[in-house]
Write an enzyme that holds these catalytic residues in place. Structure first.
Site, PDB file in Angstrom:
ATOM      1  N   ARG A 126       0.811  -1.222   0.000  1.00  0.00           N
ATOM      2  CA  ARG A 126       0.000   0.000   0.000  1.00  0.00           C
ATOM      3  C   ARG A 126       0.846   1.276   0.000  1.00  0.00           C
ATOM      4  O   ARG A 126       0.398   2.328   0.463  1.00  0.00           O
ATOM      5  CB  ARG A 126      -0.982   0.008   1.167  1.00  0.00           C
ATOM      6  CG  ARG A 126      -2.010  -1.096   1.067  1.00  0.00           C
ATOM      7  CD  ARG A 126      -2.992  -1.063   2.214  1.00  0.00           C
ATOM      8  NE  ARG A 126      -3.982  -2.135   2.060  1.00  0.00           N
ATOM      9  CZ  ARG A 126      -4.789  -2.533   3.016  1.00  0.00           C
ATOM     10  NH1 ARG A 126      -4.715  -1.976   4.216  1.00  0.00           N
ATOM     11  NH2 ARG A 126      -5.660  -3.490   2.799  1.00  0.00           N
ATOM     12  N   LYS A 148       3.622  10.805 -11.992  1.00  0.00           N
ATOM     13  CA  LYS A 148       2.754   9.946 -12.789  1.00  0.00           C
ATOM     14  C   LYS A 148       3.405   8.584 -12.946  1.00  0.00           C
ATOM     15  O   LYS A 148       4.549   8.475 -13.364  1.00  0.00           O
ATOM     16  CB  LYS A 148       2.515  10.550 -14.176  1.00  0.00           C
ATOM     17  CG  LYS A 148       1.443  11.616 -14.223  1.00  0.00           C
ATOM     18  CD  LYS A 148       1.169  11.975 -15.672  1.00  0.00           C
ATOM     19  CE  LYS A 148       0.068  12.992 -15.807  1.00  0.00           C
ATOM     20  NZ  LYS A 148      -0.200  13.309 -17.233  1.00  0.00           N
ATOM     21  N   GLU A 190      10.519  16.068 -25.788  1.00  0.00           N
ATOM     22  CA  GLU A 190       9.911  16.545 -24.542  1.00  0.00           C
ATOM     23  C   GLU A 190      10.570  17.835 -24.053  1.00  0.00           C
ATOM     24  O   GLU A 190       9.922  18.658 -23.405  1.00  0.00           O
ATOM     25  CB  GLU A 190       9.999  15.463 -23.455  1.00  0.00           C
ATOM     26  CG  GLU A 190       9.208  14.202 -23.762  1.00  0.00           C
ATOM     27  CD  GLU A 190       7.711  14.353 -23.505  1.00  0.00           C
ATOM     28  OE1 GLU A 190       7.272  15.470 -23.161  1.00  0.00           O
ATOM     29  OE2 GLU A 190       6.985  13.356 -23.650  1.00  0.00           O
ATOM     30  N   LYS A 231       8.485  21.877 -15.618  1.00  0.00           N
ATOM     31  CA  LYS A 231       7.528  20.863 -15.171  1.00  0.00           C
ATOM     32  C   LYS A 231       7.254  20.992 -13.689  1.00  0.00           C
ATOM     33  O   LYS A 231       6.100  20.850 -13.249  1.00  0.00           O
ATOM     34  CB  LYS A 231       8.036  19.463 -15.493  1.00  0.00           C
ATOM     35  CG  LYS A 231       7.012  18.399 -15.103  1.00  0.00           C
ATOM     36  CD  LYS A 231       7.200  17.094 -15.796  1.00  0.00           C
ATOM     37  CE  LYS A 231       6.007  16.168 -15.524  1.00  0.00           C
ATOM     38  NZ  LYS A 231       6.154  14.859 -16.196  1.00  0.00           N
ATOM     39  N   GLU A 241      -3.503  16.944 -12.277  1.00  0.00           N
ATOM     40  CA  GLU A 241      -3.971  17.231 -13.632  1.00  0.00           C
ATOM     41  C   GLU A 241      -5.465  17.552 -13.685  1.00  0.00           C
ATOM     42  O   GLU A 241      -6.226  16.997 -14.477  1.00  0.00           O
ATOM     43  CB  GLU A 241      -3.651  16.048 -14.563  1.00  0.00           C
ATOM     44  CG  GLU A 241      -3.614  16.444 -16.027  1.00  0.00           C
ATOM     45  CD  GLU A 241      -3.103  15.327 -16.916  1.00  0.00           C
ATOM     46  OE1 GLU A 241      -3.903  14.830 -17.717  1.00  0.00           O
ATOM     47  OE2 GLU A 241      -1.918  14.966 -16.797  1.00  0.00           O
ATOM     48  N   ARG A 245      -1.931  21.373 -15.408  1.00  0.00           N
ATOM     49  CA  ARG A 245      -1.002  20.285 -15.720  1.00  0.00           C
ATOM     50  C   ARG A 245      -1.321  19.624 -17.053  1.00  0.00           C
ATOM     51  O   ARG A 245      -0.444  19.039 -17.696  1.00  0.00           O
ATOM     52  CB  ARG A 245      -0.985  19.246 -14.602  1.00  0.00           C
ATOM     53  CG  ARG A 245       0.053  18.158 -14.842  1.00  0.00           C
ATOM     54  CD  ARG A 245       0.337  17.326 -13.620  1.00  0.00           C
ATOM     55  NE  ARG A 245       1.294  16.267 -13.930  1.00  0.00           N
ATOM     56  CZ  ARG A 245       1.882  15.489 -13.035  1.00  0.00           C
ATOM     57  NH1 ARG A 245       1.620  15.652 -11.760  1.00  0.00           N
ATOM     58  NH2 ARG A 245       2.721  14.556 -13.404  1.00  0.00           N
ATOM     59  N   ASN A 249       0.589  17.894 -21.734  1.00  0.00           N
ATOM     60  CA  ASN A 249       0.226  16.893 -22.722  1.00  0.00           C
ATOM     61  C   ASN A 249       0.220  17.443 -24.145  1.00  0.00           C
ATOM     62  O   ASN A 249      -0.323  16.807 -25.053  1.00  0.00           O
ATOM     63  CB  ASN A 249      -1.153  16.304 -22.390  1.00  0.00           C
ATOM     64  CG  ASN A 249      -1.140  15.526 -21.093  1.00  0.00           C
ATOM     65  OD1 ASN A 249      -0.311  14.652 -20.890  1.00  0.00           O
ATOM     66  ND2 ASN A 249      -2.050  15.861 -20.194  1.00  0.00           N
ATOM     67  N   HIS A 252       0.570  15.107 -27.033  1.00  0.00           N
ATOM     68  CA  HIS A 252       0.424  13.730 -26.560  1.00  0.00           C
ATOM     69  C   HIS A 252      -0.886  13.075 -27.005  1.00  0.00           C
ATOM     70  O   HIS A 252      -0.935  11.853 -27.152  1.00  0.00           O
ATOM     71  CB  HIS A 252       0.522  13.677 -25.034  1.00  0.00           C
ATOM     72  CG  HIS A 252       1.919  13.852 -24.531  1.00  0.00           C
ATOM     73  ND1 HIS A 252       2.671  14.975 -24.799  1.00  0.00           N
ATOM     74  CD2 HIS A 252       2.711  13.044 -23.767  1.00  0.00           C
ATOM     75  CE1 HIS A 252       3.861  14.843 -24.217  1.00  0.00           C
ATOM     76  NE2 HIS A 252       3.910  13.696 -23.595  1.00  0.00           N
ATOM     77  N   HIS A 256      -0.150   9.750 -28.541  1.00  0.00           N
ATOM     78  CA  HIS A 256      -0.573   8.511 -27.893  1.00  0.00           C
ATOM     79  C   HIS A 256      -1.456   7.677 -28.820  1.00  0.00           C
ATOM     80  O   HIS A 256      -1.398   6.438 -28.804  1.00  0.00           O
ATOM     81  CB  HIS A 256      -1.344   8.821 -26.609  1.00  0.00           C
ATOM     82  CG  HIS A 256      -0.461   9.170 -25.457  1.00  0.00           C
ATOM     83  ND1 HIS A 256      -0.959   9.619 -24.248  1.00  0.00           N
ATOM     84  CD2 HIS A 256       0.878   9.143 -25.301  1.00  0.00           C
ATOM     85  CE1 HIS A 256       0.042   9.854 -23.415  1.00  0.00           C
ATOM     86  NE2 HIS A 256       1.169   9.575 -24.040  1.00  0.00           N
ATOM     87  N   HIS A 271       7.887   6.733 -27.972  1.00  0.00           N
ATOM     88  CA  HIS A 271       7.048   7.784 -27.403  1.00  0.00           C
ATOM     89  C   HIS A 271       7.438   9.185 -27.863  1.00  0.00           C
ATOM     90  O   HIS A 271       6.581   9.966 -28.298  1.00  0.00           O
ATOM     91  CB  HIS A 271       7.081   7.707 -25.879  1.00  0.00           C
ATOM     92  CG  HIS A 271       6.308   8.792 -25.205  1.00  0.00           C
ATOM     93  ND1 HIS A 271       4.936   8.899 -25.305  1.00  0.00           N
ATOM     94  CD2 HIS A 271       6.717   9.829 -24.425  1.00  0.00           C
ATOM     95  CE1 HIS A 271       4.528   9.958 -24.627  1.00  0.00           C
ATOM     96  NE2 HIS A 271       5.586  10.535 -24.084  1.00  0.00           N
TER      97      HIS A 271
END
Length: 373
Positions: A126, A148, A190, A231, A241, A245, A249, A252, A256, A271
């Site tokens: 956990r 993330k 990036e 960032k 996000e 935030r 993207n 992206h 993606h 990527h």
């Protein structure tokens, strides 16, 4: 801009941490990791076969020198490792080693390892302590910062995961010298992204300094540090996000969709290449919507091409298929809200914004043109 060893803070209250950027950090990683772990803590070092060949011995030696017992968890290299079976294997091996909640999971590798190991750290017992040691440019400027973590699903990229912050990020710039050229260039996409979001002066600096960044030295360290500062500032404002935030993207959503269409096969597209194409597409689509000048898209494409990155669907049309197929992948994207298409669009270089309720018909028409239907 400053140079050599830099430290960029990520300010998140009691979950704040530092990003260390510079040469030789893996060789002294034990000292830096010991500072954020309780006495007697142990660690699982999650890495892939390629990274282990270059960097694992150095990290293990440094850990041993500072009394941190380490268990090594190796996984196959590449995007396919971001899957349920590999995640289960990593978690079970952490538990087999009898690591406790106060112990650490260390991600030694690129973005795939960081995402996978971070998610394992978030769910094993956990929640265990987590340290990022990114060895690719993409991971150093993007995926290792901000918390993330996750794996892919057949429905799309990064659809299963958690926001889980590390205690420390060590971005050893010497590690980039072992990267294949394609991976370095893909990571650079990036870096460019941060200039295109809200730092036009940074983008202009990158246009001038790309040869020096590629060669290494102070310019490379400065580019990484500036990317991390960009960032970090966004993450501090919007960790999960829900607002700003989403700007991270940029490119992206289209990228993606391309990756998913290629079934995440790195032989077809990685990527950063998807992000490069996606950023050009975002600027082209913004021009189509009369939000920005077509010259901005041309300028973005010109710089990315100079850096050796793809900027259009030439060679990928068979992968993309048709506009309907691409739109299906876009509709599975995490930026969709109750079925409404959300995109990061732009009003010019460094003027990105979140566009909500973008008409699917406009996206379809643009995709059809880009694919050449």
């Amino acid at each position: 801009m400053r140079d050599i060893h830099q430290i960029v803070p990520v300010s998140l209250g009691d979950r704040s941490y530092d990003i260390h950027i510079g040469p030789g950090l893996l060789a002294k990683s034990g000292e830096l990791v010991a500072d954020v772990l309780p006495p007697g803590a142990r660690a699982a070092v999650v890495t892939d076969e390629n990274v282990a060949r270059y960097h694992l011995d150095s990290v293990l030696a440094s850990m041993e020198a500072f009394g941190i017992g380490a268990t090594v968890v190796r996984v196959p290299a590449g995007e396919p490792s971001k899957c349920y079976p590999t995640l289960q294997d990593v978690v079970e091996r952490i538990l087999d080693a009898r690591l406790e909640r106060g112990d650490a999971v260390i991600a030694l590798g690129g973005g795939v390892i960081g995402d996978l190991a971070g998610f394992a750290a978030a769910i094993a017992r956990r929640g265990m302590r987590f340290v990022q040691m990114p060895t690719s440019l993409l991971a150093q400027v993007d995926s290792s910062v901000g918390g993330k973590t996750g794996i892919n699903s057949p429905h799309g990229k990064n659809l299963v995961g958690a926001f889980y912050q590390p205690q420390l990020v060590l971005a050893d710039t010497d590690a980039l010298d072992t990267l294949p050229d394609r991976e370095f260039r893909a990571g650079y996409a990036e870096v460019v992204k941060y200039g295109l979001i809200d730092r036009p002066d940074f983008f202009a600096w990158l246009e001038r300094q790309w040869p020096a960044i590629r060669a290494g030295g102070p310019e490379r360290i400065n580019a990484i540090a500036e990317s991390c500062r960009a960032k970090s500032a966004v993450v501090a404002r919007d960790e999960r996000e829900t607002g700003d935030r989403a700007l991270l993207n940029l490119g992206h959503t289209f990228g993606h969709a391309l990756e998913a269409a290629a079934k995440f096969d790195p032989e077809i597209i990685v990527h950063g290449e998807g992000v490069a194409i996606g950023m050009v597409m975002a600027h082209e689509f913004s021009a189509r919507m009369n939000l920005a000048s077509p010259d901005d898209a041309k300028r973005v494409a010109a710089h990315l091409e100079t850096a050796g990155l793809p900027t259009n669907l030439n060679g990928l049309k068979a992968v993309a298929g048709n506009a309907d197929r691409m739109l299906d992948f876009i509709a599975q994207d995490k930026k969709v809200t109750r079925g409404a298409l959300n995109f990061i669009l732009t009003r010019g270089i460094g003027q990105a914004f979140v566009a909500r309720d973008v008409p699917a018909s406009e996206v379809h028409a643009y995709l059809a043109g880009a694919i050449g239907e």
